[in-house]
Design an enzyme around this catalytic site. Structure first.
Site, short mmCIF file in Angstrom:
data_model
loop_
_atom_site.label_atom_id
_atom_site.label_comp_id
_atom_site.label_asym_id
_atom_site.label_seq_id
_atom_site.Cartn_x
_atom_site.Cartn_y
_atom_site.Cartn_z
N SER A 214 -0.82 12.72 -4.76
CA SER A 214 -0.26 12.68 -3.44
C SER A 214 0.54 14.11 -3.27
O SER A 214 0.06 15.08 -3.66
CB SER A 214 0.39 11.36 -2.98
OG SER A 214 0.47 11.56 -1.55
N ASP B 231 -9.81 6.29 0.15
CA ASP B 231 -8.43 6.96 0.26
C ASP B 231 -8.77 7.87 1.71
O ASP B 231 -9.51 8.98 1.74
CB ASP B 231 -8.18 8.06 -0.75
CG ASP B 231 -6.68 8.59 -0.40
OD1 ASP B 231 -6.20 8.49 0.76
OD2 ASP B 231 -6.15 9.08 -1.45
N HIS C 217 -5.43 5.06 -0.59
CA HIS C 217 -4.63 5.96 -1.14
C HIS C 217 -3.50 5.58 -2.28
O HIS C 217 -3.56 6.27 -3.46
CB HIS C 217 -3.62 6.56 -0.10
CG HIS C 217 -2.74 7.83 -0.60
ND1 HIS C 217 -3.37 8.81 -1.21
CD2 HIS C 217 -1.43 8.15 -0.79
CE1 HIS C 217 -2.57 9.63 -1.56
NE2 HIS C 217 -1.11 9.39 -1.23
#
Length: 379
Positions: free
Chosen positions: A158, A323, A356
């Site tokens: 991320s 995601d 995610h």
């Protein structure tokens, strides 16, 4: 079904360390810090050649506590403990792993809670804006202090993946490999919109006091709670949320109340309450703005291929099928730009239902890919 090696172990009990830097750090905002401290942890041993160091960069709510546990706190394992340790994908029998809490953080590194030397009071909202590039500059100084001229690898998921990518651009001769996991070269307008809603929840909380809530003995818990609830909705896929919670009612029937009736409501409120007591509101604001600002192609007329031309590292880019916050399409943008620069890049797209948050989970295929990639790195 792939099974993890039987020899996988925890790194055990760990202790944080603090590094102080007294040389001024210029920031991309035009401001600077005269001095600063970074809290970090290390796992494994640095070899004689100092060639086996791997830096782990954390995401929005992460910290330096990446693996292991603290003495007397068996339930407080590091946030990537399933990945790092003897026999694990990032094997501490081979690598010297470093986790660091970024500038502006709330886990010991210099940030809004720290004392502003100019006033003798906590920085609060006066703490300067920091960017991904500023974090990387500070991390490079930590590597200097540890005597590490070149990192074997930098890895992050991320926002951490953005830092890994930025390392390859800012310090191309100081990083041999970069793993960019569940990330993107820049945020979409939708992602910026989510961040803005979360920030407004904090900024409009009456207990925020313009960011100087410390002096008022207050905490903007309501704002942080809402920000975290919104974030959790975006971290999970629709399928994962449906499988875990569905439309299940806590009492088995509707009670016609604004209290949490559905299990998903109860989960979100629990996560929001927990986060609001542990995280700093100013750190949340700073970190989401750093996410928004990151865009290495901005100065290249939005040409990502031109922006990534400086990179020299070998790359692993990993994306997850469900995601939707950092979709596989965004990872493929990075792969395309690197490939068109002749870089050595491995791409993996993992079929996962978890959204995610997949990059944090113990997925056998994902970990097998990481094990194979790290296994090829010579130290």
């Amino acid at each position: 079904m792939l099974e993890p090696p039987a020899a996988c172990q925890s790194v055990g009990v760990v202790e944080p360390q603090t590094a102080r830097f007294d040389e001024a750090l210029p920031l991309r905002s035009g401001s600077h810090l005269d001095s600063f401290e970074l809290v970090f942890e290390t796992y494994g041993k640095l070899n004689a050649q100092r060639s086996n160091a791997v830096l782990v960069c954390h995401a929005l709510s992460g910290s330096h506590h990446v693996a292991g546990r603290y003495a007397g706190e068996d339930e407080n394992s590091g946030w990537w403990d399933n990945l790092i340790g003897p026999g694990k994908p990032l094997d501490t029998n081979k690598f010297f792993v470093i986790g660091v809490n970024n500038l502006g953080g709330c886990h010991g590194s210099t940030g809004p809670r720290s004392t502003n030397p100019a006033t003798g009071q906590p920085w609060g909202a006066d703490f300067p804006f920091v960017t991904v590039e500023d974090w990387v500059d500070a991390q490079a100084r930590l590597a200097d202090k540890l005597g590490i001229e070149c990192l074997a690898a930098v890895i992050g998921g991320s926002l951490g993946g953005m830092q890994a990518l930025s390392w390859a651009l800012q310090y191309p001769n100081r990083i041999r490999h970069a793993a960019v996991i569940a990330s993107a070269p820049k945020l979409s307008a939708q992602n910026i919109a989510f961040n803005e809603v979360a920030r407004r929840a904090i900024l409009t909380d009456p207990d925020f006091h313009g960011g100087h809530f410390y002096a008022h003995g207050a905490l903007p818990e309501r704002g942080l709670r809402l920000a975290r609830m919104l974030g959790h909705i975006t971290y999970l896929s629709d399928d994962a949320m449906g499988e875990k919670f569905g439309r299940n009612l806590r009492h088995g029937k509707a009670v016609y109340s604004y209290d949490p009736e559905f299990e998903i409501e109860s989960y979100l409120r629990y996560q929001g309450d927990k986060f609001s007591r542990q995280f700093d509101a100013n750190t949340y604001l700073l970190t989401t703005k750093a996410l928004d600002y990151y865009d290495p192609a901005f100065e290249y007329d939005d040409d990502l291929t031109a922006a990534l031309a400086a990179a020299r590292a070998n790359f692993l880019v990993v994306a997850f099928s469900t995601d939707w916050r950092f979709s596989p399409e965004r990872s493929r943008e990075i792969v395309y730009a690197l490939a068109h620069n002749g870089r050595n890049v491995t791409y993996a797209e993992i079929d996962s239902a978890a959204g995610h948050d997949s990059f944090l989970l113990d997925d056998p295929q994902y970990h097998a890919i990481l094990s194979a990639w790290f296994g090829r790195i010579e130290v």
